[in-house]
Write a protein that holds these residues in place. Structure first.
Motif, PDB file in Angstrom:
ATOM      1  N   GLY A  37       0.796  -1.226   0.000  1.00 55.53           N
ATOM      2  CA  GLY A  37       0.000   0.000   0.000  1.00 55.53           C
ATOM      3  C   GLY A  37       0.823   1.266   0.000  1.00 55.53           C
ATOM      4  N   LYS A  38       2.081   1.206  -0.466  1.00 55.03           N
ATOM      5  CA  LYS A  38       2.960   2.376  -0.454  1.00 55.03           C
ATOM      6  C   LYS A  38       3.308   2.878  -1.855  1.00 55.03           C
ATOM      7  CE  LYS A  38       6.245   0.406   1.833  1.00 55.03           C
ATOM      8  NZ  LYS A  38       7.520   0.199   2.564  1.00 55.03           N
ATOM      9  N   TYR A  39       2.674   2.315  -2.868  1.00 55.56           N
ATOM     10  CA  TYR A  39       3.052   2.667  -4.240  1.00 55.56           C
ATOM     11  C   TYR A  39       2.708   4.112  -4.575  1.00 55.56           C
ATOM     12  CZ  TYR A  39       3.132   2.846  -9.324  1.00 55.56           C
ATOM     13  OH  TYR A  39       3.385   3.198 -10.613  1.00 55.56           O
ATOM     14  N   GLN A  40       3.646   4.793  -5.229  1.00 54.56           N
ATOM     15  CA  GLN A  40       3.430   6.147  -5.723  1.00 54.56           C
ATOM     16  C   GLN A  40       3.686   6.167  -7.228  1.00 54.56           C
ATOM     17  OE1 GLN A  40       5.929   8.815  -3.542  1.00 54.56           O
ATOM     18  NE2 GLN A  40       4.689   8.715  -1.683  1.00 54.56           N
ATOM     19  N   ALA A  41       2.883   6.914  -7.951  1.00 54.04           N
ATOM     20  CA  ALA A  41       3.016   6.975  -9.408  1.00 54.04           C
ATOM     21  C   ALA A  41       4.190   7.872  -9.778  1.00 54.04           C
ATOM     22  CB  ALA A  41       1.730   7.500 -10.042  1.00 54.04           C
ATOM     23  N   ASP A  42       5.387   7.292  -9.841  1.00 53.43           N
ATOM     24  CA  ASP A  42       6.567   8.051 -10.224  1.00 53.43           C
ATOM     25  C   ASP A  42       7.492   7.155 -11.056  1.00 53.43           C
ATOM     26  OD1 ASP A  42       7.626   6.332  -8.333  1.00 53.43           O
ATOM     27  OD2 ASP A  42       7.844   7.871  -6.794  1.00 53.43           O
ATOM     28  N   THR A  43       8.575   7.726 -11.531  1.00 53.58           N
ATOM     29  CA  THR A  43       9.507   6.976 -12.365  1.00 53.58           C
ATOM     30  C   THR A  43      10.930   7.438 -12.089  1.00 53.58           C
ATOM     31  OG1 THR A  43      10.034   6.323 -14.651  1.00 53.58           O
ATOM     32  CG2 THR A  43       9.318   8.592 -14.309  1.00 53.58           C
ATOM     33  N   LEU A  44      11.887   6.558 -12.285  1.00 51.52           N
ATOM     34  CA  LEU A  44      13.297   6.863 -12.019  1.00 51.52           C
ATOM     35  C   LEU A  44      13.915   7.508 -13.253  1.00 51.52           C
ATOM     36  CD1 LEU A  44      15.544   6.515  -9.866  1.00 51.52           C
ATOM     37  CD2 LEU A  44      16.137   4.361 -10.989  1.00 51.52           C
ATOM     38  N   VAL A  45      14.454   8.709 -13.084  1.00 51.18           N
ATOM     39  CA  VAL A  45      14.991   9.468 -14.213  1.00 51.18           C
ATOM     40  C   VAL A  45      16.326  10.110 -13.835  1.00 51.18           C
ATOM     41  CG1 VAL A  45      14.579  11.379 -15.821  1.00 51.18           C
ATOM     42  CG2 VAL A  45      12.664  10.012 -15.013  1.00 51.18           C
ATOM     43  N   SER A  46      17.237  10.151 -14.808  1.00 46.02           N
ATOM     44  CA  SER A  46      18.459  10.933 -14.662  1.00 46.02           C
ATOM     45  C   SER A  46      18.663  11.730 -15.947  1.00 46.02           C
ATOM     46  CB  SER A  46      19.678  10.037 -14.400  1.00 46.02           C
ATOM     47  OG  SER A  46      19.950   9.214 -15.518  1.00 46.02           O
ATOM     48  N   VAL A  47      19.508  12.740 -15.903  1.00 48.09           N
ATOM     49  CA  VAL A  47      19.761  13.588 -17.067  1.00 48.09           C
ATOM     50  C   VAL A  47      21.261  13.733 -17.265  1.00 48.09           C
ATOM     51  CG1 VAL A  47      19.385  15.847 -18.134  1.00 48.09           C
ATOM     52  CG2 VAL A  47      17.632  14.882 -16.632  1.00 48.09           C
ATOM     53  N   VAL A  48      21.730  13.525 -18.508  1.00 53.88           N
ATOM     54  CA  VAL A  48      23.140  13.741 -18.846  1.00 53.88           C
ATOM     55  C   VAL A  48      23.213  14.686 -20.034  1.00 53.88           C
ATOM     56  CG1 VAL A  48      23.869  11.484 -17.986  1.00 53.88           C
ATOM     57  CG2 VAL A  48      23.235  11.737 -20.391  1.00 53.88           C
ATOM     58  N   LYS A  49      24.346  15.385 -20.146  1.00 54.83           N
ATOM     59  CA  LYS A  49      24.547  16.323 -21.250  1.00 54.83           C
ATOM     60  C   LYS A  49      25.821  15.962 -21.997  1.00 54.83           C
ATOM     61  CE  LYS A  49      23.790  20.767 -20.742  1.00 54.83           C
ATOM     62  NZ  LYS A  49      23.932  22.181 -20.317  1.00 54.83           N
ATOM     63  N   TYR A  50      25.702  15.918 -23.329  1.00 51.27           N
ATOM     64  CA  TYR A  50      26.856  15.669 -24.194  1.00 51.27           C
ATOM     65  C   TYR A  50      27.325  16.991 -24.783  1.00 51.27           C
ATOM     66  CZ  TYR A  50      25.983  10.624 -24.129  1.00 51.27           C
ATOM     67  OH  TYR A  50      25.831   9.309 -23.743  1.00 51.27           O
ATOM     68  N   THR A  51      28.590  17.345 -24.535  1.00 50.92           N
ATOM     69  CA  THR A  51      29.159  18.556 -25.125  1.00 50.92           C
ATOM     70  C   THR A  51      29.808  18.243 -26.471  1.00 50.92           C
ATOM     71  OG1 THR A  51      31.130  18.174 -23.762  1.00 50.92           O
ATOM     72  CG2 THR A  51      29.500  19.727 -22.930  1.00 50.92           C
ATOM     73  N   ASP A  52      30.124  16.977 -26.705  1.00 54.00           N
ATOM     74  CA  ASP A  52      30.485  16.475 -28.028  1.00 54.00           C
ATOM     75  C   ASP A  52      30.063  15.015 -28.063  1.00 54.00           C
ATOM     76  OD1 ASP A  52      32.615  14.853 -26.905  1.00 54.00           O
ATOM     77  OD2 ASP A  52      33.906  16.611 -26.939  1.00 54.00           O
ATOM     78  N   SER A  53      30.463  14.286 -29.089  1.00 51.20           N
ATOM     79  CA  SER A  53      29.962  12.922 -29.253  1.00 51.20           C
ATOM     80  C   SER A  53      30.448  11.965 -28.169  1.00 51.20           C
ATOM     81  CB  SER A  53      30.363  12.382 -30.630  1.00 51.20           C
ATOM     82  OG  SER A  53      29.850  13.228 -31.645  1.00 51.20           O
ATOM     83  N   GLU A  54      31.485  12.330 -27.414  1.00 51.25           N
ATOM     84  CA  GLU A  54      32.057  11.430 -26.411  1.00 51.25           C
ATOM     85  C   GLU A  54      32.019  12.001 -25.002  1.00 51.25           C
ATOM     86  OE1 GLU A  54      35.974  10.641 -27.877  1.00 51.25           O
ATOM     87  OE2 GLU A  54      35.306   9.018 -29.194  1.00 51.25           O
ATOM     88  N   THR A  55      32.112  13.319 -24.870  1.00 48.23           N
ATOM     89  CA  THR A  55      32.209  13.945 -23.552  1.00 48.23           C
ATOM     90  C   THR A  55      30.824  14.129 -22.942  1.00 48.23           C
ATOM     91  OG1 THR A  55      34.150  15.147 -24.338  1.00 48.23           O
ATOM     92  CG2 THR A  55      33.177  15.852 -22.258  1.00 48.23           C
ATOM     93  N   MET A  56      30.631  13.504 -21.783  1.00 47.76           N
ATOM     94  CA  MET A  56      29.320  13.535 -21.129  1.00 47.76           C
ATOM     95  C   MET A  56      29.468  13.999 -19.686  1.00 47.76           C
ATOM     96  SD  MET A  56      26.826  10.285 -20.344  1.00 47.76           S
ATOM     97  CE  MET A  56      27.935   9.718 -19.016  1.00 47.76           C
ATOM     98  N   GLU A  57      28.513  14.783 -19.224  1.00 53.04           N
ATOM     99  CA  GLU A  57      28.494  15.217 -17.825  1.00 53.04           C
ATOM    100  C   GLU A  57      27.098  15.017 -17.263  1.00 53.04           C
ATOM    101  OE1 GLU A  57      27.651  19.992 -18.239  1.00 53.04           O
ATOM    102  OE2 GLU A  57      29.730  19.283 -18.476  1.00 53.04           O
ATOM    103  N   GLU A  58      27.040  14.689 -15.975  1.00 51.90           N
ATOM    104  CA  GLU A  58      25.752  14.449 -15.332  1.00 51.90           C
ATOM    105  C   GLU A  58      25.099  15.770 -14.949  1.00 51.90           C
ATOM    106  OE1 GLU A  58      24.496  11.019 -12.394  1.00 51.90           O
ATOM    107  OE2 GLU A  58      25.355  12.667 -11.235  1.00 51.90           O
ATOM    108  N   VAL A  59      23.860  15.944 -15.373  1.00 53.93           N
ATOM    109  CA  VAL A  59      23.087  17.135 -15.039  1.00 53.93           C
ATOM    110  C   VAL A  59      22.203  16.874 -13.826  1.00 53.93           C
ATOM    111  CG1 VAL A  59      21.322  18.748 -15.860  1.00 53.93           C
ATOM    112  CG2 VAL A  59      23.093  17.934 -17.428  1.00 53.93           C
ATOM    113  N   LYS A  60      21.608  15.679 -13.793  1.00 58.44           N
ATOM    114  CA  LYS A  60      20.730  15.315 -12.678  1.00 58.44           C
ATOM    115  C   LYS A  60      20.952  13.852 -12.339  1.00 58.44           C
ATOM    116  CE  LYS A  60      15.806  14.931 -11.440  1.00 58.44           C
ATOM    117  NZ  LYS A  60      16.030  15.421 -10.084  1.00 58.44           N
ATOM    118  N   ALA A  61      21.285  13.585 -11.098  1.00 55.92           N
ATOM    119  CA  ALA A  61      21.511  12.213 -10.652  1.00 55.92           C
ATOM    120  C   ALA A  61      20.195  11.439 -10.663  1.00 55.92           C
ATOM    121  CB  ALA A  61      22.111  12.211  -9.241  1.00 55.92           C
ATOM    122  N   PRO A  62      20.243  10.104 -10.792  1.00 56.33           N
ATOM    123  CA  PRO A  62      19.011   9.308 -10.810  1.00 56.33           C
ATOM    124  C   PRO A  62      18.147   9.584  -9.574  1.00 56.33           C
ATOM    125  CG  PRO A  62      20.885   7.957 -11.427  1.00 56.33           C
ATOM    126  CD  PRO A  62      21.448   9.264 -10.956  1.00 56.33           C
TER     127      PRO A  62
END
Length: 299
Positions: A37-62
């Motif tokens: 009885g504890k279920y909440q309608a949500d989803t696990l999301v993270s956000v990353v940004k690519y400054t070029d085709s290989e370089t990635m940085e985390e914008v929002k942690a999961p």
């Protein structure tokens, strides 16, 4: 309950588990919450940004976010952004406005990817296709051969050898793959390519017909040379090149073997005269043999 449980991180071989049940760990966690009885309608999301085709940085942690959350609320400011990928779909910055996460949103791996203007989406597609090929079991013809055909043609395009007919052929292959595979890897393997064809057809034209990379990052369309008017023949750039592609003697204008040069730019950082140029434009007339400093005439 006497159940045998295995936890797998990555692609699961369904043939070995044909007598069992395969569930995503997030699904099981949600079921457990629902039972208690504890279920909440949500989803696990993270956000990353690519400054070029290989370089990635985390914008929002999961983190868990509720349905109804605006995508822009997660990505932040989209100034200088070329596209945002949610699941298998690419959205232009103006399309992200008003885009909201719902129960029907296909998030894929749960990572929202932000591509900046400095990122070549065609080069990104090459890397995604290569990763998919590594994961493919090879059982399905359309997955096995489709990924190979898409990768080969896309690699030719970013290497400056693209065939004008390739975009149309890739679209035909990609659409066939979308419903011919036995798993999501085969069905979704062409999704990113199809999205780039639909939203960024101009980049295909630039690479194939105009022989230039829209983002200015594909090395096949970048030229490196040493400006004979600035080079003092100091020799500091020679040991800086890991591939030994710079020729020169003290007091002579140095030269770069551009055919094999990876355009990494390391030599540029060591030149005290800023004589080494990295450009997407045509290379001006430069020496074709060792010439003493101050002796070379352009015209």
């Amino acid at each position: 309950l006497g159940l045998h449980i295995e936890v797998e991180n990555g692609i699961v071989d369904a043939r070995l588990l044909r007598d069992g049940i395969t569930c995503h760990v997030e699904t099981l966690a949600a079921v457990a919450d629902a039972v208690e009885g504890k279920y909440q309608a949500d989803t696990l999301v993270s956000v990353v940004k690519y400054t070029d085709s290989e370089t990635m940085e985390e914008v929002k942690a999961p983190a868990y976010v509720g349905f109804g959350t605006a995508v822009k609320e997660l990505t932040g400011d989209l100034e200088g952004v070329k596209a945002v990928q949610v699941g298998d779909t690419l959205y232009l910055p103006e399309e992200v406005e008003g885009l909201v996460l719902t129960k029907e949103t296909a998030l894929g791996d749960g990572v929202i990817k932000v591509y900046t203007e400095g990122c070549c989406l065609l080069d990104s597609a090459v890397k995604k296709l290569l990763e998919s090929r590594k994961k493919s079991c090879g059982k399905c013809t359309f997955c096995r051969e489709g990924l190979l055909q898409l990768y080969t043609r896309m690699k030719e395009i970013v290497d400056g050898k693209g065939d004008p007919a390739s975009p149309g052929i890739m679209e035909e292959i990609g659409r066939a793959m979308a419903f011919s595979g036995s798993c999501t890897l085969g069905n979704n393997g062409s999704a990113f390519v199809l999205e780039t064809l639909k939203k960024f057809g101009n980049e295909y034209t630039d690479h194939i017909k105009k022989k230039k990379c829209t983002a200015g990052t594909c090395t096949a369309f970048i030229n490196m040379y040493i400006d004979p008017g600035k080079c003092t023949g100091c020799g500091k750039c020679i040991p800086a090149c890991a591939d030994d592609l710079i020729e020169g003697l003290p007091g002579y204008i140095h030269m770069i073997e551009d055919v094999d040069c990876t355009k990494c730019g390391t030599c540029m950082e060591t030149c005290p005269e800023d004589a080494i140029v990295r450009t997407t434009a045509n290379v001006p007339r430069i020496p074709d043999r060792l010439t003493r400093v101050g002796r070379f005439k352009r015209y």
